[in-house]
Design a protein around this motif. Structure first.
Motif, PDB file in Angstrom:
ATOM      1  N   GLN A 168       2.088   6.816  -7.108  1.00 21.45           N
ATOM      2  CA  GLN A 168       1.066   7.756  -7.589  1.00 21.45           C
ATOM      3  C   GLN A 168       1.488   9.196  -7.284  1.00 21.45           C
ATOM      4  O   GLN A 168       1.324  10.093  -8.115  1.00 21.45           O
ATOM      5  CB  GLN A 168      -0.283   7.450  -6.943  1.00 21.45           C
ATOM      6  CG  GLN A 168      -0.957   6.175  -7.428  1.00 21.45           C
ATOM      7  CD  GLN A 168      -1.494   6.291  -8.848  1.00 21.45           C
ATOM      8  OE1 GLN A 168      -1.567   7.379  -9.427  1.00 21.45           O
ATOM      9  NE2 GLN A 168      -1.883   5.159  -9.421  1.00 21.45           N
ATOM     10  N   ALA A 169       2.024   9.421  -6.083  1.00 20.50           N
ATOM     11  CA  ALA A 169       2.466  10.761  -5.711  1.00 20.50           C
ATOM     12  C   ALA A 169       3.627  11.218  -6.574  1.00 20.50           C
ATOM     13  O   ALA A 169       3.668  12.374  -7.041  1.00 20.50           O
ATOM     14  CB  ALA A 169       2.853  10.780  -4.236  1.00 20.50           C
ATOM     15  N   GLY A 202       0.817  -1.213   0.000  1.00 23.27           N
ATOM     16  CA  GLY A 202       0.000   0.000   0.000  1.00 23.27           C
ATOM     17  C   GLY A 202       0.850   1.263   0.000  1.00 23.27           C
ATOM     18  O   GLY A 202       0.526   2.246  -0.679  1.00 23.27           O
ATOM     19  N   MET A 203       1.943   1.250   0.762  1.00 19.32           N
ATOM     20  CA  MET A 203       2.843   2.408   0.764  1.00 19.32           C
ATOM     21  C   MET A 203       3.451   2.617  -0.618  1.00 19.32           C
ATOM     22  O   MET A 203       3.532   3.747  -1.111  1.00 19.32           O
ATOM     23  CB  MET A 203       3.951   2.208   1.796  1.00 19.32           C
ATOM     24  CG  MET A 203       3.492   2.293   3.227  1.00 19.32           C
ATOM     25  SD  MET A 203       4.917   2.252   4.342  1.00 19.32           S
ATOM     26  CE  MET A 203       4.098   1.890   5.894  1.00 19.32           C
ATOM     27  N   LEU A 235       8.164  13.933  -0.663  1.00 16.44           N
ATOM     28  CA  LEU A 235       8.263  12.741  -1.496  1.00 16.44           C
ATOM     29  C   LEU A 235       9.402  11.835  -1.044  1.00 16.44           C
ATOM     30  O   LEU A 235       9.262  10.603  -1.002  1.00 16.44           O
ATOM     31  CB  LEU A 235       8.448  13.134  -2.962  1.00 16.44           C
ATOM     32  CG  LEU A 235       7.253  13.831  -3.625  1.00 16.44           C
ATOM     33  CD1 LEU A 235       7.646  14.359  -4.998  1.00 16.44           C
ATOM     34  CD2 LEU A 235       6.059  12.882  -3.739  1.00 16.44           C
ATOM     35  N   ALA A 236      10.537  12.429  -0.705  1.00 22.27           N
ATOM     36  CA  ALA A 236      11.670  11.621  -0.239  1.00 22.27           C
ATOM     37  C   ALA A 236      11.335  10.930   1.073  1.00 22.27           C
ATOM     38  O   ALA A 236      11.695   9.761   1.295  1.00 22.27           O
ATOM     39  CB  ALA A 236      12.913  12.498  -0.086  1.00 22.27           C
ATOM     40  N   ASP A 237      10.631  11.639   1.955  1.00 18.09           N
ATOM     41  CA  ASP A 237      10.247  11.046   3.234  1.00 18.09           C
ATOM     42  C   ASP A 237       9.274   9.885   3.026  1.00 18.09           C
ATOM     43  O   ASP A 237       9.384   8.836   3.671  1.00 18.09           O
ATOM     44  CB  ASP A 237       9.616  12.122   4.112  1.00 18.09           C
ATOM     45  CG  ASP A 237       9.844  11.887   5.598  1.00 18.09           C
ATOM     46  OD1 ASP A 237      10.426  10.845   5.949  1.00 18.09           O
ATOM     47  OD2 ASP A 237       9.448  12.751   6.405  1.00 18.09           O
ATOM     48  N   LEU A 238       8.315  10.051   2.123  1.00 17.13           N
ATOM     49  CA  LEU A 238       7.406   8.951   1.787  1.00 17.13           C
ATOM     50  C   LEU A 238       8.177   7.768   1.212  1.00 17.13           C
ATOM     51  O   LEU A 238       7.874   6.599   1.506  1.00 17.13           O
ATOM     52  CB  LEU A 238       6.352   9.419   0.786  1.00 17.13           C
ATOM     53  CG  LEU A 238       5.297  10.401   1.292  1.00 17.13           C
ATOM     54  CD1 LEU A 238       4.450  10.919   0.128  1.00 17.13           C
ATOM     55  CD2 LEU A 238       4.397   9.751   2.336  1.00 17.13           C
ATOM     56  N   ALA A 239       9.173   8.057   0.394  1.00 19.98           N
ATOM     57  CA  ALA A 239       9.976   6.994  -0.208  1.00 19.98           C
ATOM     58  C   ALA A 239      10.774   6.237   0.852  1.00 19.98           C
ATOM     59  O   ALA A 239      10.922   5.005   0.776  1.00 19.98           O
ATOM     60  CB  ALA A 239      10.910   7.574  -1.263  1.00 19.98           C
ATOM     61  N   ALA A 244       0.335  10.755   0.868  1.00 19.48           N
ATOM     62  CA  ALA A 244       0.439  10.516  -0.571  1.00 19.48           C
ATOM     63  C   ALA A 244      -0.787  11.083  -1.290  1.00 19.48           C
ATOM     64  O   ALA A 244      -0.665  11.688  -2.366  1.00 19.48           O
ATOM     65  CB  ALA A 244       0.574   9.016  -0.843  1.00 19.48           C
ATOM     66  N   LEU A 245      -1.960  10.904  -0.701  1.00 18.01           N
ATOM     67  CA  LEU A 245      -3.189  11.477  -1.270  1.00 18.01           C
ATOM     68  C   LEU A 245      -3.078  12.990  -1.362  1.00 18.01           C
ATOM     69  O   LEU A 245      -3.438  13.590  -2.383  1.00 18.01           O
ATOM     70  CB  LEU A 245      -4.380  11.053  -0.406  1.00 18.01           C
ATOM     71  CG  LEU A 245      -5.793  11.458  -0.830  1.00 18.01           C
ATOM     72  CD1 LEU A 245      -6.799  10.472  -0.237  1.00 18.01           C
ATOM     73  CD2 LEU A 245      -6.161  12.860  -0.377  1.00 18.01           C
TER      74      LEU A 245
END
Length: 544
Positions: free
Chosen positions: A312-313, A305-306, A337-341, A394-395
């Motif tokens: 998508q982001a 899910g992550m 974005l880097a933190d989400l990655a 991300a949304l």
């Protein structure tokens, strides 16, 4: 279209990319002895990244399952009707071996290959992963009784999806479910009240109400009930060998927050025919291997899910422009974005390590079995807990477009809390870690040894490890502190894996943000000097 409706500065749909072209995933596949599965994984990844696969997921969720309790003449039938897209998803998953197939494959890494494919295709649609996961996890529990295992295991491992209510042994392939939760007990299965009464023929009759049974159209269920000897595990088929319907009555389907494509039901056992699995009175012991398997899939599914939200982001930020630049070029967006990655890669690396431990434990490695016992519970607590925050961020990267159903992000967000609840909520998982630490000191030693493999690689890691070891030895009020302790165990395990296996910019940014400061704020608070370009470029979706 009138000129006022000219469409520009809108991203193209994210299609025709390889979902499996994910460095953290493919590197883990090689590292955990399953590199031989790369070709099939990428074949599945290209399918998962296609427009038609995306449409299957949308259709299965938009056309939810419907319960038919009776036929037109008043006969009780208890059938659930699914949209054709659901069956395509299930057929694809089963034909690629995402269910119980690795139990029939003796190659080292077979369970890792299955985990990687489960991760990849779960990103299309997570609802169908539930019956797939339960079928995978049912095999080790069923093996506690050699006779039914010998009959049913070839059908559970077959790569044929054969939907329909017929006697299991008349089908080319079957699916298994689990039916344990009762309204008065929840995770406390010892409080179950379903009764099991023995018959003269060696069978049992089960009477009781199950509050939450996912995938009620499965062919067989593993069920807990109170027998004269105590809580016992039973095998309950939907259709009996003579072709008559077993008395598993579907009372209603649950109206759930997410997971809408998958039917979850209340079942009434009205003298249902069942057979004992394992030792009577030792039902929890029998079922624990099934729980370990589904908990591992909770980690894998949350990591998936992550990854789905991240790509998508990234895709949106590459194509959307604001204030004269693409979003991905804006410094603050790059931080987010880097933190989400980082969060996504840490979850994926951990999921693959756990899959490797499971694979080696199944092949008889006692050390890996001890590590798995604690590490799966640690991962279940933390990775599933992080997904809702990750999905929300991300949304938000898509702005208003992300709040619209057509983007797929609301479905991901609704799905995000599920794995944290299924197979034991956060408190249950955290307390399970404490029990494992207390009852299996050898597992605690193996877990700490795994962390120590990264000692000396980063001073922040070394300092955090020292603090954790102090906390592990402090047992005062440990239940009250359980969540914080297990969170630190998870972060150090992820950091240890990244420091050993991921590129330096990824590992250093993770250690610096998660271990080296007052972390706990929103995504996008990475420190100055973080190599966001290296982190982001590594995680971009790759076109076919």
């Amino acid at each position: 279209m009138p000129p006022t409706h000219e469409v520009f500065n809108q991203p193209e749909p994210l299609e025709d990319y390889d979902v499996a072209a994910d460095p953290a995933l493919t590197e883990g596949l090689e590292r955990e002895e399953a590199g031989w599965a790369a070709d099939e994984l990428h074949e599945l990844g290209r399918l998962a990244g296609s427009g038609r696969a995306r449409a299957w997921g949308e259709q299965a969720n938009a056309n939810e399952p419907e319960l038919r309790t009776h036929d037109r003449y008043g006969h009780r039938v208890d059938e659930v009707d699914f949209h054709p897209a659901w069956h395509v998803l299930m057929d694809t998953a089963v034909s690629h071996g995402l269910h119980a197939a690795p139990w029939a494959d003796d190659r080292p890494g077979a369970h890792v290959a299955r985990a990687a494919k489960f991760y990849t295709f779960s990103q299309v649609e997570n609802g169908h992963a539930c019956p797939v996961s339960m079928t995978y996890a049912a095999v080790p529990a069923l093996r506690h009784s050699p006779e039914p295992a010998a009959r049913l295991e070839p059908l559970l491992t077959a790569r044929t999806y054969d939907f329909g209510l017929r006697p299991p042994e008349s089908k080319r392939g079957i699916l298994a479910g689990m039916s344990m939760t009762e309204k008065q007990g929840g995770s406390d299965v010892r409080a179950n009240t379903t009764r099991a009464e023995p018959t003269a023929g060696g069978e049992y009759r089960l009477t009781g109400h199950k509050w939450f049974t996912s995938a009620p159209m499965s062919d067989v269920f593993l069920t807990l009930a109170q027998a004269p000897e105590g809580l016992t595990c039973f095998l309950v088929p939907r259709v009996l060998p003579d072709g008559t319907r077993n008395t598993l009555l579907v009372q209603r389907l649950k109206d759930k927050l997410g997971n809408r494509s998958n039917a979850s039901a209340e079942l009434e056992y009205d003298g249902a025919t069942a057979w004992v699995v394992g030792e009577p009175g030792r039902g929890v012991r029998t079922i624990i291997e099934m729980v370990n398997g589904t908990r591992l899939d909770c980690v894998i599914g949350s990591a998936a899910g992550m990854r789905a939200g991240l790509v998508q982001a990234l895709h949106h930020a590459e194509q959307r422009h604001a204030f004269g630049r693409a979003l991905i070029e804006q410094p603050l967006m790059r931080n987010v974005l880097a933190d989400l990655a980082l969060e996504s890669e840490a979850a994926t690396v951990l999921a693959m390590r756990l899959a490797g431990a499971a694979d080696r434990a199944i092949r008889g490695d006692a050390t890996e079995a001890a590590f798995r016992r604690i590490a799966v519970a640690v991962g279940k607590f933390w990775v599933t807990k992080r997904l809702p925050a990750h999905a929300a961020e991300a949304l938000e990267c898509l702005g208003g477009n992300g709040y619209v159903e057509e983007s797929g992000m609301p479905r991901l967000f609704r799905e995000s809390p599920l794995n944290s609840i299924w197979e034991g909520s956060g408190n249950v998982a955290a307390l399970d870690v404490l029990r494992a630490l207390g009852r299996h000191p050898e597992g605690a030693e193996v877990f700490v040894a795994e962390l120590r493999r990264a000692e000396g690689a980063d001073s922040r890691f070394d300092d955090a490890l020292k603090r954790l070891l102090e906390q592990l030895h402090d047992t005062e009020d440990i239940e009250f502190r359980a969540r914080g302790l297990v969170e630190r165990m998870a972060l150090l395990l992820q950091a240890s894996l990244l420091l050993r296996h991921s590129p330096a910019p990824v590992a250093e940014a993770f250690a610096g943000s998660r271990l080296g400061g007052d972390w706990g704020r929103a995504f996008g608070t990475l420190a100055r000097g973080t190599d966001t370009a290296a982190v982001i470029d590594r995680n971009r979706p790759r076109s076919v």
